[in-house]
Write a protein that holds these residues in place. Structure first.
Motif, PDB file in Angstrom:
ATOM      1  N   TYR A 139      38.344  45.359  44.882  1.00 30.61           N
ATOM      2  CA  TYR A 139      36.833  44.897  44.882  1.00 30.61           C
ATOM      3  C   TYR A 139      36.653  43.821  45.535  1.00 30.61           C
ATOM      4  CZ  TYR A 139      36.493  48.254  40.889  1.00 30.61           C
ATOM      5  OH  TYR A 139      36.500  49.599  40.192  1.00 30.61           O
ATOM      6  N   ALA A 140      35.458  43.601  46.257  1.00 29.67           N
ATOM      7  CA  ALA A 140      35.021  42.380  46.912  1.00 29.67           C
ATOM      8  C   ALA A 140      33.450  42.169  46.953  1.00 29.67           C
ATOM      9  CB  ALA A 140      35.772  42.649  48.287  1.00 29.67           C
ATOM     10  N   PRO A 141      33.056  40.991  47.364  1.00 26.87           N
ATOM     11  CA  PRO A 141      31.492  40.897  47.379  1.00 26.87           C
ATOM     12  C   PRO A 141      31.135  41.770  48.228  1.00 26.87           C
ATOM     13  CG  PRO A 141      32.790  38.654  47.707  1.00 26.87           C
ATOM     14  CD  PRO A 141      33.850  39.911  48.022  1.00 26.87           C
ATOM     15  N   SER A 142      31.612  42.187  49.605  1.00 27.36           N
ATOM     16  CA  SER A 142      31.042  43.158  50.344  1.00 27.36           C
ATOM     17  C   SER A 142      32.345  44.141  50.986  1.00 27.36           C
ATOM     18  CB  SER A 142      30.689  42.565  51.789  1.00 27.36           C
ATOM     19  OG  SER A 142      29.422  41.673  51.504  1.00 27.36           O
TER      20      SER A 142
ATOM     21  N   MET B 129      31.201  44.825  44.959  1.00 27.13           N
ATOM     22  CA  MET B 129      30.776  44.778  43.565  1.00 27.13           C
ATOM     23  C   MET B 129      29.517  44.862  43.265  1.00 27.13           C
ATOM     24  SD  MET B 129      33.645  41.370  43.073  1.00 27.13           S
ATOM     25  CE  MET B 129      33.364  41.305  41.174  1.00 27.13           C
ATOM     26  N   THR B 130      29.323  45.498  41.999  1.00 26.71           N
ATOM     27  CA  THR B 130      27.814  45.624  41.455  1.00 26.71           C
ATOM     28  C   THR B 130      27.639  44.338  40.591  1.00 26.71           C
ATOM     29  OG1 THR B 130      28.671  46.684  39.691  1.00 26.71           O
ATOM     30  CG2 THR B 130      28.018  48.039  41.286  1.00 26.71           C
ATOM     31  N   ALA B 131      26.427  44.132  40.264  1.00 26.25           N
ATOM     32  CA  ALA B 131      26.087  43.173  39.263  1.00 26.25           C
ATOM     33  C   ALA B 131      26.883  43.154  38.044  1.00 26.25           C
ATOM     34  CB  ALA B 131      24.712  43.027  38.962  1.00 26.25           C
TER      35      ALA B 131
ATOM     36  N   THR C 150      32.903  36.670  54.763  1.00 23.27           N
ATOM     37  CA  THR C 150      33.189  37.774  53.892  1.00 23.27           C
ATOM     38  C   THR C 150      32.079  38.388  52.952  1.00 23.27           C
ATOM     39  OG1 THR C 150      34.228  36.119  52.666  1.00 23.27           O
ATOM     40  CG2 THR C 150      35.756  37.493  53.907  1.00 23.27           C
ATOM     41  N   ASN C 151      31.206  37.366  52.834  1.00 26.40           N
ATOM     42  CA  ASN C 151      29.955  37.635  52.081  1.00 26.40           C
ATOM     43  C   ASN C 151      28.861  37.795  52.748  1.00 26.40           C
ATOM     44  OD1 ASN C 151      27.937  37.663  50.085  1.00 26.40           O
ATOM     45  ND2 ASN C 151      28.701  35.691  48.957  1.00 26.40           N
ATOM     46  N   LYS C 152      28.595  39.188  52.744  1.00 31.71           N
ATOM     47  CA  LYS C 152      27.180  39.824  53.601  1.00 31.71           C
ATOM     48  C   LYS C 152      26.226  40.381  52.612  1.00 31.71           C
ATOM     49  CE  LYS C 152      29.475  38.853  57.471  1.00 31.71           C
ATOM     50  NZ  LYS C 152      29.126  37.923  58.180  1.00 31.71           N
ATOM     51  N   ARG C 153      26.313  39.601  51.222  1.00 31.53           N
ATOM     52  CA  ARG C 153      25.428  40.390  50.367  1.00 31.53           C
ATOM     53  C   ARG C 153      24.021  39.999  50.525  1.00 31.53           C
ATOM     54  NH1 ARG C 153      28.371  42.098  45.550  1.00 31.53           N
ATOM     55  NH2 ARG C 153      26.458  42.046  44.307  1.00 31.53           N
TER      56      ARG C 153
END
Length: 338
Positions: A116-119, A133-135, A178-181
């Motif tokens: 798992y990862a943020p994106s 990852m989901t909420a 790495t975070n494209k949320r």
């Protein structure tokens, strides 16, 4: 007395000197169960015998899918407590304090299971693509850090360090690389900090001892976090009551790094001075004179020794000799110490 061998206190926990054994992955849980083995007992206890002030365990996974490898230490189950407790007792016998680095590898996990990862972006072309990852995943992971801290407390650790460096999960949330949320956990630096902020808050609900965080102060890539971003994160951590920031670098994305003695110290010094928070310096610190310079010039509060301690468990004695400092010997070794 030299500063390297002067005691220091964090939140009522006193270290007898400023030498820290760096958390270094040993990949030695051959049963793949995350439990302490005889190797770990020997490895960590020998550094306490060698008079390190703080012995920090390797990255210890808060969930099975958060391991870097199948052979990593874990703290995701109550069955891990007993081995860690016995390890702490052995280390404490030699006057050292103990720390545990709570960790989640995120997309850098090299496992057979889902990672798992943020994106959903792989670390490199050889790495597995993680699941974003989901909420609910985020909430469960925050709870896992909290549960890990609870077990660390039961096992008798003196200090907890949250691993937010080297491109692992927390670092993945912090970095725009790495975070494209597009939700509350991505975009602005305030949003990218949210996951770490909530992990800290959760850990603090059951942990009232010293709490450190390790960060990568330099991402060595265009578009990554700037020093201003790291100062913002450091200021936020200070407001949340973090006692010390352990200043490492790299690991977020593949990058060419040319290390040299003390190559991470300058950013450590800047964070200490500008964010007004205690820091630990790490990275090719190999001699007592080098360590003493860092401390005397107020560039850091602790020095974290990695490879040099792998080569020599009695590095503190070598540093003391170099600095003409008298270092008390374990009674069993007094005959050969002078």
């Amino acid at each position: 007395m030299t500063k390297l061998f002067t005691p220091i206190e964090f939140n009522n926990v006193a270290l007898k000197n400023r030498i820290v054994m760096s958390p270094m992955c040993m990949y030695s849980c051959m049963e793949q169960d995350g439990k302490i083995t005889p190797f770990h007992e020997t490895h960590y206890t020998s550094r306490a015998v060698g008079q390190v002030g703080l012995v920090m365990t390797e990255a210890t996974a808060v969930v099975p899918e958060g391991r870097i490898s199948h052979e990593d230490l874990g703290i995701w189950d109550d069955e891990h407590i007993d081995g860690l407790k016995k390890l702490n007792e052995r280390i404490h016998n030699y006057g050292a304090k103990t720390g545990i680095q709570l960790a989640h590898a995120g997309r850098k996990a090299q496992l057979d299971s889902t990672i798992y990862a943020p994106s959903a972006f792989a670390f490199n072309e050889k790495s597995k693509t993680p699941t974003a990852m989901t909420a609910a995943d985020i909430d469960q992971t925050i709870e896992a850090f909290k549960d890990g801290a609870k077990r660390a407390k039961e096992a008798g650790f003196d200090i907890i360090e949250i691993h937010g460096a080297h491109g692992y999960l927390i670092n993945q949330f912090l970095s725009p690389l790495t975070n494209k949320r597009a939700d509350d956990y991505g975009g602005s630096k305030e949003n990218r900090y949210r996951f770490l902020s909530q992990v800290i808050d959760a850990v603090q609900t059951i942990w009232d001892g010293p709490l450190f965080v390790r960060i990568s102060t330099n991402e060595y890539a265009e578009g990554g976090n700037t020093l201003d971003d790291m100062l913002y994160f450091s200021g936020q951590m200070k407001q949340q009551g973090i006692d010390l920031i352990d200043c490492s670098s790299g690991g977020v994305v593949p990058a060419s790094i040319k290390p040299y003695p003390g190559y991470q110290v300058k950013r450590c010094e800047t964070i200490k001075q500008e964010a007004s928070i205690a820091t630990a310096a790490v990275g090719l610190i190999t001699t007592g004179i080098q360590a003493e310079e860092i401390l005397q010039n107020d560039r850091a509060d602790l020095v974290v020794i990695g490879r040099a301690l792998l080569r020599n468990p009695y590095w503190p004695k070598a540093a003391a000799d170099e600095l003409n400092e008298t270092l008390p010997a374990p009674k069993q070794y007094e005959r050969g110490w002078k």
